[in-house]
Structure formats: structure tokens, C-alpha cells
Write an enzyme that holds these catalytic residues in place. Structure first.
Site, PDB file in Angstrom:
ATOM      1  N   ASP A  80      47.499  20.441  59.482  1.00  9.06           N
ATOM      2  CA  ASP A  80      46.994  20.519  58.389  1.00  9.06           C
ATOM      3  C   ASP A  80      47.915  19.711  56.859  1.00  9.06           C
ATOM      4  O   ASP A  80      46.890  19.654  55.839  1.00  9.06           O
ATOM      5  CB  ASP A  80      47.112  22.011  57.985  1.00  9.06           C
ATOM      6  CG  ASP A  80      46.065  22.865  58.558  1.00  9.06           C
ATOM      7  OD1 ASP A  80      45.345  22.772  59.344  1.00  9.06           O
ATOM      8  OD2 ASP A  80      46.125  24.385  58.953  1.00  9.06           O
ATOM      9  N   HIS A  94      47.515  14.423  47.819  1.00 12.88           N
ATOM     10  CA  HIS A  94      48.562  14.807  46.955  1.00 12.88           C
ATOM     11  C   HIS A  94      49.349  14.236  47.761  1.00 12.88           C
ATOM     12  O   HIS A  94      49.595  13.432  48.172  1.00 12.88           O
ATOM     13  CB  HIS A  94      49.160  16.241  47.547  1.00 12.88           C
ATOM     14  CG  HIS A  94      48.384  17.565  47.399  1.00 12.88           C
ATOM     15  ND1 HIS A  94      48.466  18.510  46.912  1.00 12.88           N
ATOM     16  CD2 HIS A  94      47.052  17.880  47.293  1.00 12.88           C
ATOM     17  CE1 HIS A  94      47.975  19.985  46.998  1.00 12.88           C
ATOM     18  NE2 HIS A  94      46.444  18.833  46.746  1.00 12.88           N
ATOM     19  N   ASP A  96      51.555  13.726  41.173  1.00 10.59           N
ATOM     20  CA  ASP A  96      51.289  15.091  41.478  1.00 10.59           C
ATOM     21  C   ASP A  96      52.217  15.266  39.977  1.00 10.59           C
ATOM     22  O   ASP A  96      51.796  16.243  39.334  1.00 10.59           O
ATOM     23  CB  ASP A  96      51.302  15.965  42.354  1.00 10.59           C
ATOM     24  CG  ASP A  96      50.392  16.072  43.147  1.00 10.59           C
ATOM     25  OD1 ASP A  96      49.343  14.952  42.946  1.00 10.59           O
ATOM     26  OD2 ASP A  96      50.114  16.894  44.370  1.00 10.59           O
TER      27      ASP A  96
END
Length: 235
Positions: A52, A152, A157
Site C-alpha cells: 500500500d 507523493h 510535498d
């Protein structure tokens, strides 16, 4: 004032259960200005990322195999962060991972060398109660271009969060910054004496006051009674 906007990517969600940092991105602000003195590491976490997590950051286990371990970059990171205010979106998550890495090296918690830790997620929830306050949502709301963010990444970020933070905290500081940046004659900064001006005070009429109270009630309802002004009224 020196501020560092910081973000990490990790192998999973739990530092206590053995997940590790795989990327750190830091962006420096000095007096609310981007300096370009940024810091960025990819780190060998000595374990594989959860499936994940891979879907979120896209940084493969193979890519990280030859990267330095956290111990190799720890001293440089600590020197860079020392004494600065650190701005993090959902700060408890990143701080827990950094503290766990410090613990593995026998160092004190990283918070012992930092200045204040500012959680931009907490700020956003107070400013925009009842709304989505993830980084992408804030970029959309505040006009920050995040079109390059398909996955990401810690440095990207952190750069986006720096823009978001400046927008969220602009207010009166922006006016002062603009005045301070305007050169006068001979390249000198001209100081504007606001005490020379007498500004009229315009009071809201009854209809405007009622409309304002309606907006406050809506915000109070959306935040389940956690708005700051209600707390101040009852204090």
C-alpha cells in the site's frame, strides 16, 4: 526567523511496528522567504515497503538498495534542523518516525534539538472546519499549483507545503513584507508611518450583523462547537 518545512516518505504507517523512513525532504524559509537551501535524502530502510505504501510514493525497494542508511545522514540532518521552527503536515506521524530513528542510534528525541513544531494540518482544520484538509485539497483551495504531484514525494510535498503555509499565514505579515520590499530613493527601504493616517471606523448595520452571525453559526455547526470565537465568548 528560520523555518524548515519537512516531509517524509516511509515503508508503512507504524514506526513502532518497524516501518522506516525512505525519503526526507526539507525546504528552508528565512523570514518567510524561500532560500533554496533545501535538503533531500533517499534512505535505505533495510526492509521492504508495504504494498500500500508503494502505491502512495512509488519508490521501489530496488531503487533504495544502494542509498545511504539513516545513520549515515543523521548528523547532517540534525545540524540542518537544529534550532529551527519545523512545519509538518500531520506532524505526529513524521516526528514519530524521526524519533524512532534517533532511538535506534542512541540519540535523544529529535524534538530536543528543534525549535517549535508547527502542525499545518491542525492549522488547516481550524481555518477550514468541516472541509478536506489534505495537501492536494489545500493546494486547490489556496491556488497552489500541484499539477506535477502524481505520487507523493518528500521534497515535492515539502515545497508545496511551504507555498500552502505561506498562503495560510499571509494576512497582515504579507502587507508588512510588501512594504518592506519596496525600494525608496537610492535603493533604500522607505518606512511608511501609519500613525499619520486617521482611518474611519465603519460599523456593520443590523442586516450585516445578522448575516455575519449566520456565517459564524454555520462554521460553529460544521466544527461541532470547536470554533475559537465561541470559546473566547464563554471564557
Amino acid at each position: 526567523m528560520r523555518q524548515i518545512v519537512l516531509d517524509t516518505e516511509t515503508t508503512g504507517l507504524s514506526a513502532e511496528n518497524g516501518d522506516r523512513i525512505i525519503e526526507i525532504g526539507c525546504v528552508e524559509l528565512l523570514n518567510r522567504k524561500l532560500t533554496g537551501n533545501n535538503l533531500h535524502y533517499y534512505i535505505n530502510p533495510e526492509r521492504d515497503s508495504h504494498e500500500d505504501a508503494l502505491k502512495v510514493h512509488g519508490i521501489s525497494n530496488e531503487f533504495l538498495r544502494d542509498k545511504p542508511k539513516f545513520a549515515a545522514i543523521a548528523d547532517q540532518l540534525l545540524d540542518y534542523l537544529r534550532g529551527a521552527e519545523v512545519i509538518i503536515h500531520n506532524a505526529p506521524f513524521d516526528i514519530s518516525f524521526l524519533n524512532k530513528e534517533m532511538e535506534r542510534l542512541g540519540h535523544p528525541a529529535i524534538t530536543t534539538i528543534l525549535g517549535p513544531v508547527t502542525d499545518s494540518l491542525v492549522m488547516a482544520k481550524e481555518m477550514f472546519p468541516g472541509k478536506r484538509n489534505g495537501l492536494d485539497a489545500l493546494c486547490d483551495r489556496l491556488g497552489v499549483d500541484n499539477s506535477g504531484r502524481t505520487l507523493h514525494g518528500a521534497l515535492l510535498d515539502a515545497e508545496l507545503l511551504a507555498d500552502v503555509y505561506i498562503n495560510m499565514t499571509r494576512g497582515q505579515d504579507a502587507l508588512l513584507m510588501d512594504l518592506g520590499d519596496a525600494p525608496g530613493e537610492g535603493g533604500q527601504v522607505e518606512t511608511l508611518d501609519l500613525s499619520r493616517f486617521e482611518l474611519p471606523v465603519l460599523l456593520a448595520n443590523e442586516q450585516e450583523s445578522q448575516a455575519h452571525e449566520g456565517v459564524l453559526n454555520d462554521l460553529d455547526k460544521a466544527s461541532k462547537g470547536k470554533t475559537v470565537w465561541r470559546k473566547l465568548q464563554t471564557a
